[in-house]
Design a protein around this motif. Structure first.
Motif, PDB file in Angstrom:
ATOM      1  N   ARG A 159       4.262  -2.714  16.244  1.00 58.42           N
ATOM      2  CA  ARG A 159       5.339  -1.857  15.736  1.00 58.42           C
ATOM      3  C   ARG A 159       6.336  -2.664  14.904  1.00 58.42           C
ATOM      4  NH1 ARG A 159       6.872   3.302  17.149  1.00 58.42           N
ATOM      5  NH2 ARG A 159       5.267   3.273  18.768  1.00 58.42           N
ATOM      6  N   MET A 160       6.603  -3.914  15.298  1.00 55.60           N
ATOM      7  CA  MET A 160       7.536  -4.748  14.552  1.00 55.60           C
ATOM      8  C   MET A 160       7.013  -5.036  13.146  1.00 55.60           C
ATOM      9  SD  MET A 160      10.418  -6.127  14.354  1.00 55.60           S
ATOM     10  CE  MET A 160      10.947  -5.928  16.075  1.00 55.60           C
ATOM     11  N   THR A 161       5.694  -5.225  13.025  1.00 53.17           N
ATOM     12  CA  THR A 161       5.108  -5.442  11.699  1.00 53.17           C
ATOM     13  C   THR A 161       5.341  -4.229  10.804  1.00 53.17           C
ATOM     14  OG1 THR A 161       3.405  -6.925  12.557  1.00 53.17           O
ATOM     15  CG2 THR A 161       2.954  -5.876  10.449  1.00 53.17           C
ATOM     16  N   VAL A 162       5.132  -3.038  11.358  1.00 50.23           N
ATOM     17  CA  VAL A 162       5.358  -1.811  10.589  1.00 50.23           C
ATOM     18  C   VAL A 162       6.821  -1.693  10.198  1.00 50.23           C
ATOM     19  CG1 VAL A 162       5.439   0.707  10.776  1.00 50.23           C
ATOM     20  CG2 VAL A 162       3.398  -0.545  11.508  1.00 50.23           C
ATOM     21  N   ARG A 163       7.725  -2.002  11.110  1.00 49.10           N
ATOM     22  CA  ARG A 163       9.151  -1.905  10.803  1.00 49.10           C
ATOM     23  C   ARG A 163       9.545  -2.875   9.690  1.00 49.10           C
ATOM     24  NH1 ARG A 163      11.702  -1.262  16.952  1.00 49.10           N
ATOM     25  NH2 ARG A 163      11.016   0.921  17.230  1.00 49.10           N
ATOM     26  N   ASN A 164       8.951  -4.073   9.715  1.00 51.78           N
ATOM     27  CA  ASN A 164       9.236  -5.031   8.645  1.00 51.78           C
ATOM     28  C   ASN A 164       8.765  -4.501   7.294  1.00 51.78           C
ATOM     29  OD1 ASN A 164      10.420  -6.882  10.383  1.00 51.78           O
ATOM     30  ND2 ASN A 164       8.537  -8.061  10.682  1.00 51.78           N
ATOM     31  N   GLN A 185       0.816  -1.212   0.000  1.00 53.72           N
ATOM     32  CA  GLN A 185       0.000   0.000   0.000  1.00 53.72           C
ATOM     33  C   GLN A 185       0.854   1.267   0.000  1.00 53.72           C
ATOM     34  OE1 GLN A 185      -3.239   0.262   2.716  1.00 53.72           O
ATOM     35  NE2 GLN A 185      -4.026  -1.786   2.278  1.00 53.72           N
ATOM     36  N   ILE A 186       1.928   1.258   0.781  1.00 51.43           N
ATOM     37  CA  ILE A 186       2.806   2.437   0.801  1.00 51.43           C
ATOM     38  C   ILE A 186       3.491   2.597  -0.551  1.00 51.43           C
ATOM     39  CG2 ILE A 186       4.814   3.498   1.879  1.00 51.43           C
ATOM     40  CD1 ILE A 186       4.056   2.054   4.464  1.00 51.43           C
ATOM     41  N   ARG A 187       3.925   1.476  -1.133  1.00 56.87           N
ATOM     42  CA  ARG A 187       4.569   1.519  -2.452  1.00 56.87           C
ATOM     43  C   ARG A 187       3.619   2.094  -3.493  1.00 56.87           C
ATOM     44  NH1 ARG A 187       4.878  -3.367  -3.137  1.00 56.87           N
ATOM     45  NH2 ARG A 187       6.870  -3.797  -2.069  1.00 56.87           N
ATOM     46  N   LEU A 207      10.622  -1.590   1.902  1.00 61.74           N
ATOM     47  CA  LEU A 207      10.684  -0.408   1.030  1.00 61.74           C
ATOM     48  C   LEU A 207      12.082   0.193   1.000  1.00 61.74           C
ATOM     49  CD1 LEU A 207       7.289   1.182   2.109  1.00 61.74           C
ATOM     50  CD2 LEU A 207       7.757  -0.192   0.077  1.00 61.74           C
ATOM     51  N   GLN A 208      12.803   0.126   2.121  1.00 59.03           N
ATOM     52  CA  GLN A 208      14.180   0.605   2.140  1.00 59.03           C
ATOM     53  C   GLN A 208      15.057  -0.272   1.264  1.00 59.03           C
ATOM     54  OE1 GLN A 208      14.363   1.356   6.758  1.00 59.03           O
ATOM     55  NE2 GLN A 208      16.123   2.321   5.790  1.00 59.03           N
ATOM     56  N   THR A 209      14.871  -1.581   1.343  1.00 54.77           N
ATOM     57  CA  THR A 209      15.647  -2.509   0.526  1.00 54.77           C
ATOM     58  C   THR A 209      15.387  -2.277  -0.958  1.00 54.77           C
ATOM     59  OG1 THR A 209      15.604  -4.180   2.277  1.00 54.77           O
ATOM     60  CG2 THR A 209      16.096  -4.946   0.051  1.00 54.77           C
ATOM     61  N   GLU A 210      14.167  -1.888  -1.297  1.00 57.09           N
ATOM     62  CA  GLU A 210      13.826  -1.598  -2.691  1.00 57.09           C
ATOM     63  C   GLU A 210      14.335  -0.238  -3.144  1.00 57.09           C
ATOM     64  OE1 GLU A 210       9.600  -1.948  -2.833  1.00 57.09           O
ATOM     65  OE2 GLU A 210       9.614  -4.135  -2.712  1.00 57.09           O
ATOM     66  N   SER A 225      20.094   1.978  -0.392  1.00 51.80           N
ATOM     67  CA  SER A 225      19.908   0.542  -0.231  1.00 51.80           C
ATOM     68  C   SER A 225      18.916   0.022  -1.256  1.00 51.80           C
ATOM     69  CB  SER A 225      19.405   0.237   1.179  1.00 51.80           C
ATOM     70  OG  SER A 225      19.120  -1.129   1.339  1.00 51.80           O
ATOM     71  N   GLY A 226      19.267  -1.092  -1.895  1.00 54.97           N
ATOM     72  CA  GLY A 226      18.364  -1.729  -2.842  1.00 54.97           C
ATOM     73  C   GLY A 226      18.483  -1.260  -4.270  1.00 54.97           C
TER      74      GLY A 226
END
Length: 262
Positions: free
Chosen positions: A57-62, A27-29, A67-70, A222-223
């Motif tokens: 919070r861990m789910t959001v961080r994942n 969704q963010i992408r 997106l950072q890796t991409e 990154s990515g």
């Protein structure tokens, strides 16, 4: 100011077999792709995303990690996560080495930068004689020594590629090609002035992930992958007169070629 999740992001699909953190990343992408979050925008905070989606919070961080890796977002310590600005895209066109450009005193990179409406710059220039690798030697007809010209190219102050040109010493030694600035039109113009009229170029192109050194040199997020291009220039006698080994930031280029249909 951070962008709000409301209006920009939807709800999770509880019937989907896709992991929740991947749904959030999707969704963010999509919001970035459609411009609801623009370049440089700060994304909703972790707390806002936790509240919006009703997840940990861990789910959001994942999700943000994907997106950072991409290469879509960057995290700034203590400030938040931002949509990563992208460098202006340049078209790597098939006519960039046309003789008319050299006759106007323009190198290929200058031609491309002007077409993009951007300012070009070259730095980290090194010129010297060396023993070629086995691959470079084979492409050039097995010379024992070559002249190597290493340089990094910047577009509007941002590194987008670095390249090394290798030329047989019997062509380049004691010529303007061995100088840091070879003059208008670059080394191809000098080769033709020396009697080596260029006939054609062969290019090999592949995409791959960058090495740590390439990440530092091109300041890659990154990515972000790189385009690795090896070009061999031939004169009208069929001799290979230069090999150029180039690594480019893949998010800074569109490869654009015109191919004959006959």
């Amino acid at each position: 100011m951070a962008a709000s999740p409301s209006g920009a992001l939807g709800a999770l699909d509880p019937t989907s077999d896709r992991a929740v953190f991947r749904q959030i990343a999707d969704q963010i992408r999509e919001a970035i792709d459609k411009g609801r979050f623009k370049e440089g925008d700060k994304l909703p905070s972790e707390s806002e995303l936790v509240e919006h989606y009703g997840v940990s919070r861990m789910t959001v961080r994942n999700s943000l990690s994907i997106l950072q890796t991409e290469g879509l977002v960057v995290s700034e310590h203590g400030r938040g996560v931002y949509v990563r600005p992208r460098p202006p895209v340049r078209r790597l066109a098939s006519d960039r080495f046309a003789r008319r450009h050299r006759e106007q005193g323009k190198s290929a990179f200058i031609v491309e930068a002007e077409a993009a409406g951007s300012k070009s710059e070259v730095d980290s220039l090194e010129v010297g004689e060396e023993r070629p690798s086995q691959d470079i030697a084979a492409r050039l007809g097995s010379p024992r020594r070559v002249l190597a010209r290493r340089r990094r190219y910047l577009l509007d102050g941002r590194p987008v590629e670095f390249a090394t040109s290798y030329l047989p010493l019997d062509l380049a030694r004691n010529t303007p090609i061995a100088q840091p600035n070879p003059g208008p039109g670059g080394i191809y113009a000098r080769l033709e002035e020396l009697g080596h009229r260029l006939d054609h170029f062969d290019e090999e192109i592949k995409a791959r992930m960058p090495t740590p050194q390439e990440v530092r040199t091109l300041r890659l997020a990154s990515g972000v992958p790189v385009i690795h291009l090896i070009r061999t220039a031939y004169d009208t006698e069929g001799r290979a007169v230069e090999v150029c080994d180039t690594v480019m930031a893949a998010d800074a280029y569109v490869l654009s070629y015109r191919l004959p249909a006959t």
